[in-house]
Design a protein around this motif. Sequence first.
Motif, PDB file in Angstrom:
ATOM      1  N   ARG A 334       0.820  -1.217   0.000  1.00 27.06           N
ATOM      2  CA  ARG A 334       0.000   0.000   0.000  1.00 27.06           C
ATOM      3  C   ARG A 334       0.852   1.264   0.000  1.00 27.06           C
ATOM      4  O   ARG A 334       0.609   2.177  -0.791  1.00 27.06           O
ATOM      5  N   ALA A 335       1.821   1.332   0.883  1.00 26.38           N
ATOM      6  CA  ALA A 335       2.625   2.543   1.006  1.00 26.38           C
ATOM      7  C   ALA A 335       3.407   2.826  -0.268  1.00 26.38           C
ATOM      8  O   ALA A 335       3.521   3.978  -0.696  1.00 26.38           O
ATOM      9  N   ALA A 336       3.946   1.790  -0.884  1.00 24.44           N
ATOM     10  CA  ALA A 336       4.757   1.978  -2.085  1.00 24.44           C
ATOM     11  C   ALA A 336       3.906   2.308  -3.300  1.00 24.44           C
ATOM     12  O   ALA A 336       4.372   3.006  -4.217  1.00 24.44           O
ATOM     13  N   LEU A 337       2.656   1.841  -3.343  1.00 25.79           N
ATOM     14  CA  LEU A 337       1.800   2.063  -4.504  1.00 25.79           C
ATOM     15  C   LEU A 337       1.124   3.421  -4.478  1.00 25.79           C
ATOM     16  O   LEU A 337       0.859   4.004  -5.537  1.00 25.79           O
ATOM     17  N   THR A 338       0.786   3.936  -3.289  1.00 24.81           N
ATOM     18  CA  THR A 338       0.074   5.201  -3.185  1.00 24.81           C
ATOM     19  C   THR A 338       0.903   6.317  -3.811  1.00 24.81           C
ATOM     20  O   THR A 338       2.061   6.525  -3.469  1.00 24.81           O
ATOM     21  N   GLY A 339       0.284   7.043  -4.737  1.00 23.47           N
ATOM     22  CA  GLY A 339       0.965   8.126  -5.429  1.00 23.47           C
ATOM     23  C   GLY A 339       1.522   7.742  -6.783  1.00 23.47           C
ATOM     24  O   GLY A 339       1.847   8.614  -7.588  1.00 23.47           O
ATOM     25  N   LEU A 340       1.646   6.436  -7.066  1.00 22.71           N
ATOM     26  CA  LEU A 340       2.133   6.005  -8.374  1.00 22.71           C
ATOM     27  C   LEU A 340       1.076   6.259  -9.437  1.00 22.71           C
ATOM     28  O   LEU A 340      -0.127   6.276  -9.166  1.00 22.71           O
ATOM     29  N   ARG A 341       1.533   6.450 -10.653  1.00 22.71           N
ATOM     30  CA  ARG A 341       0.620   6.525 -11.785  1.00 22.71           C
ATOM     31  C   ARG A 341       0.442   5.133 -12.386  1.00 22.71           C
ATOM     32  O   ARG A 341       1.326   4.275 -12.284  1.00 22.71           O
ATOM     33  N   LEU A 342      -0.702   4.941 -13.029  1.00 21.40           N
ATOM     34  CA  LEU A 342      -1.001   3.640 -13.615  1.00 21.40           C
ATOM     35  C   LEU A 342       0.054   3.243 -14.635  1.00 21.40           C
ATOM     36  O   LEU A 342       0.468   2.078 -14.701  1.00 21.40           O
ATOM     37  N   LEU A 343       0.516   4.211 -15.435  1.00 21.23           N
ATOM     38  CA  LEU A 343       1.524   3.889 -16.445  1.00 21.23           C
ATOM     39  C   LEU A 343       2.889   3.629 -15.831  1.00 21.23           C
ATOM     40  O   LEU A 343       3.759   3.050 -16.488  1.00 21.23           O
ATOM     41  N   GLU A 344       3.110   4.086 -14.610  1.00 21.00           N
ATOM     42  CA  GLU A 344       4.336   3.722 -13.910  1.00 21.00           C
ATOM     43  C   GLU A 344       4.261   2.294 -13.395  1.00 21.00           C
ATOM     44  O   GLU A 344       5.271   1.599 -13.322  1.00 21.00           O
ATOM     45  N   LEU A 345       3.054   1.870 -13.038  1.00 20.30           N
ATOM     46  CA  LEU A 345       2.857   0.511 -12.549  1.00 20.30           C
ATOM     47  C   LEU A 345       2.752  -0.476 -13.703  1.00 20.30           C
ATOM     48  O   LEU A 345       3.360  -1.553 -13.679  1.00 20.30           O
ATOM     49  N   HIS A 346       1.976  -0.109 -14.735  1.00 20.44           N
ATOM     50  CA  HIS A 346       1.777  -0.947 -15.921  1.00 20.44           C
ATOM     51  C   HIS A 346       2.035  -0.105 -17.164  1.00 20.44           C
ATOM     52  O   HIS A 346       1.124   0.567 -17.661  1.00 20.44           O
ATOM     53  N   PRO A 347       3.262  -0.097 -17.687  1.00 22.60           N
ATOM     54  CA  PRO A 347       3.596   0.772 -18.827  1.00 22.60           C
ATOM     55  C   PRO A 347       2.760   0.527 -20.075  1.00 22.60           C
ATOM     56  O   PRO A 347       2.671   1.397 -20.931  1.00 22.60           O
ATOM     57  N   SER A 348       2.147  -0.652 -20.186  1.00 25.44           N
ATOM     58  CA  SER A 348       1.360  -0.970 -21.380  1.00 25.44           C
ATOM     59  C   SER A 348      -0.124  -0.664 -21.206  1.00 25.44           C
ATOM     60  O   SER A 348      -0.918  -1.011 -22.084  1.00 25.44           O
ATOM     61  N   ALA A 350      -1.922   1.945 -21.523  1.00 25.88           N
ATOM     62  CA  ALA A 350      -2.535   2.746 -22.589  1.00 25.88           C
ATOM     63  C   ALA A 350      -2.753   1.891 -23.835  1.00 25.88           C
ATOM     64  O   ALA A 350      -3.836   1.887 -24.429  1.00 25.88           O
ATOM     65  N   ASP A 351      -1.734   1.147 -24.243  1.00 26.96           N
ATOM     66  CA  ASP A 351      -1.846   0.301 -25.433  1.00 26.96           C
ATOM     67  C   ASP A 351      -2.819  -0.853 -25.227  1.00 26.96           C
ATOM     68  O   ASP A 351      -3.442  -1.330 -26.184  1.00 26.96           O
ATOM     69  N   ASP A 352      -2.962  -1.318 -23.993  1.00 27.14           N
ATOM     70  CA  ASP A 352      -3.859  -2.436 -23.701  1.00 27.14           C
ATOM     71  C   ASP A 352      -5.322  -2.009 -23.586  1.00 27.14           C
ATOM     72  O   ASP A 352      -6.197  -2.855 -23.384  1.00 27.14           O
ATOM     73  N   GLY A 353      -5.594  -0.698 -23.659  1.00 26.96           N
ATOM     74  CA  GLY A 353      -6.973  -0.210 -23.589  1.00 26.96           C
ATOM     75  C   GLY A 353      -7.471   0.045 -22.191  1.00 26.96           C
ATOM     76  O   GLY A 353      -8.647   0.390 -22.014  1.00 26.96           O
ATOM     77  N   ILE A 354      -6.605  -0.102 -21.191  1.00 30.48           N
ATOM     78  CA  ILE A 354      -7.056   0.091 -19.812  1.00 30.48           C
ATOM     79  C   ILE A 354      -7.318   1.566 -19.533  1.00 30.48           C
ATOM     80  O   ILE A 354      -8.352   1.927 -18.951  1.00 30.48           O
ATOM     81  N   VAL A 355      -6.404   2.452 -19.933  1.00 35.58           N
ATOM     82  CA  VAL A 355      -6.592   3.892 -19.690  1.00 35.58           C
ATOM     83  C   VAL A 355      -7.841   4.389 -20.403  1.00 35.58           C
ATOM     84  O   VAL A 355      -8.675   5.099 -19.816  1.00 35.58           O
ATOM     85  N   ALA A 356      -7.994   4.021 -21.678  1.00 36.07           N
ATOM     86  CA  ALA A 356      -9.169   4.469 -22.438  1.00 36.07           C
ATOM     87  C   ALA A 356     -10.459   3.916 -21.843  1.00 36.07           C
ATOM     88  O   ALA A 356     -11.472   4.619 -21.766  1.00 36.07           O
ATOM     89  N   GLY A 357     -10.436   2.652 -21.404  1.00 36.50           N
ATOM     90  CA  GLY A 357     -11.639   2.063 -20.812  1.00 36.50           C
ATOM     91  C   GLY A 357     -12.024   2.725 -19.513  1.00 36.50           C
ATOM     92  O   GLY A 357     -13.214   2.963 -19.244  1.00 36.50           O
ATOM     93  N   CYS A 358     -11.028   3.050 -18.679  1.00 36.31           N
ATOM     94  CA  CYS A 358     -11.327   3.733 -17.420  1.00 36.31           C
ATOM     95  C   CYS A 358     -11.840   5.144 -17.672  1.00 36.31           C
ATOM     96  O   CYS A 358     -12.748   5.615 -16.981  1.00 36.31           O
ATOM     97  N   ALA A 359     -11.266   5.832 -18.660  1.00 34.36           N
ATOM     98  CA  ALA A 359     -11.752   7.171 -19.006  1.00 34.36           C
ATOM     99  C   ALA A 359     -13.185   7.111 -19.511  1.00 34.36           C
ATOM    100  O   ALA A 359     -14.009   7.977 -19.203  1.00 34.36           O
ATOM    101  N   ARG A 360     -13.496   6.078 -20.287  1.00 33.86           N
ATOM    102  CA  ARG A 360     -14.860   5.913 -20.785  1.00 33.86           C
ATOM    103  C   ARG A 360     -15.833   5.649 -19.636  1.00 33.86           C
ATOM    104  O   ARG A 360     -16.980   6.129 -19.650  1.00 33.86           O
ATOM    105  N   ALA A 361     -15.385   4.908 -18.627  1.00 34.49           N
ATOM    106  CA  ALA A 361     -16.253   4.646 -17.464  1.00 34.49           C
ATOM    107  C   ALA A 361     -16.588   5.948 -16.751  1.00 34.49           C
ATOM    108  O   ALA A 361     -17.731   6.158 -16.326  1.00 34.49           O
ATOM    109  N   MET A 362     -15.596   6.849 -16.622  1.00 34.84           N
ATOM    110  CA  MET A 362     -15.863   8.139 -15.989  1.00 34.84           C
ATOM    111  C   MET A 362     -16.829   8.969 -16.829  1.00 34.84           C
ATOM    112  O   MET A 362     -17.699   9.657 -16.299  1.00 34.84           O
TER     113      MET A 362
END
Length: 526
Positions: A334-348, A350-362
Amino acid sequence: MTRRRPAADPPPPLVATVQRLQRELDALRRERRAHAVVEQATGLLIARLGCSPEEAFRHLTLISQHSNIRLVEVAAGLLGAAAPPPPAVPPTSDPEPFRPERYLQPLPPAVQAQISEPSPLTGEAAARYHLARADMATAADANALAEALAEGVRHLGAGSTLLGLLEPDGAVRLVGSYGLPASVASLWQRAPGTVNMALLHAATNGMPLWLTRDEARQRGYDFIGGGAVRACLPLRQAGRTVGVAAISWETHRDLGDAERAYVTALAEAVGRRLSALSRGTADAPAAHWLEAVLDALPGSVALWCPVRDDDGTVVDFRLDRCGPDATDGADRDRAALTGLRLLELHPSAADDGIVAGCARAMRDGRPFHWGPGQVWRAGGARPTRALLSLRAVPFGDGLLANWRYHNEQRRAADRSARLERAGNAGWVEWDLAGGGIAWSSGAYRVLGRDPADGPLPLGALHRWATSTDAPRVREALRALIERAEPAELEFTVRRRGEAWPVRLVAEPVVDRDGRVAEVHGAVARR
């Protein structure tokens, strides 16, 4: 059987690097636009005042300093154009502070459509606005901000002001007031969302109300306190209603369109300042509620805050706050993950459609599901592949996300199976209250039972022992169930003409009433 390691995957895409370069390019473009606006305003002053370029620029600088407004905004005001947005804060290695107000419900699209662009203020109204805004910028708390608002509308005859923060359940909590008697202010400490009040209506619907006492009575609104006229104005920050301001007049007064535009502009400034004052303080709306939600949810959960570019497009998400069990499936908690960006955790992502899918959910207000699927996972010496499942639901101006790494569950099961085979052991569980029984594959091997026949009930375990050991096993299990005494014994199992020694360790799980609800144990072949 020898397991073959699969061929290495291609290197992960350089998504984060591309986005960093894009942000730097956008910053340069924004700076160029700002210079152009200032140069145009300087030229305007040269033409109208007949002064030199140096004198014109000095005029702009003095206005900026006296009004506490950025130079480019002063220049844009003179030109009647919109100033370029302020420069984005560059990402830092330190996590940004947790801002619970993000997760308040944003304005519904229907309300946003009704909010027209504020009428431009000119002449005396513009000067008064800049003075009031400068006064608000120095307010150290909500009471001082309420006083600054009262000072800004004093020339209109207003007598008192009140500021409240909107909480997630629709209630409004008083955080500042000026000119209200203490007895009246105490009635406003927290107005639940079920009460029919103009103040609550403006906060929850996001639209201002201008009411006389008689009009409030006709609509059924409770009109707490004195006054003949009241304005209830939603306080907004970045498209969200964060609170409400109430301004009261003791005597009847008809406010014209220009006066209402002035008061509305002041309310916009109050919303921005109140949001800034409440960040990281006890005034932050129901921060403890969000913490309680995260603490109560099992597994890897977090509040994800959208990261937008200059055009407002969501390009990433930041793990704003993580639950206690959050993990990246490797060695970060928890402590190490808080503050990280999704692309820092999973660099792919955006290409995998996760960023776009989450934006669409919002954008659509619908949950987003992804996976199970392969993603790149950063961390350690080099990125690795992981099998991920994700579910994200809209939560205010953000997401509540839950994720799971299937690789780690599979690996944990494989490790457990290897340990059982190496130690010739297994685990056993009996749910006495619900009737469920669970044995590992190792337990079947140790006790010599066919898995097709299923596990034995706890009360029948003594039948697997020899006739000499069966009474001792039965007595130990009775003490375990009736007196909650842990059992630790050895006995001989005889099956299909063979006999071998087995060690049993079992512990009771007791409910609130002191009764044994479950038994957890392990068996090993000696």
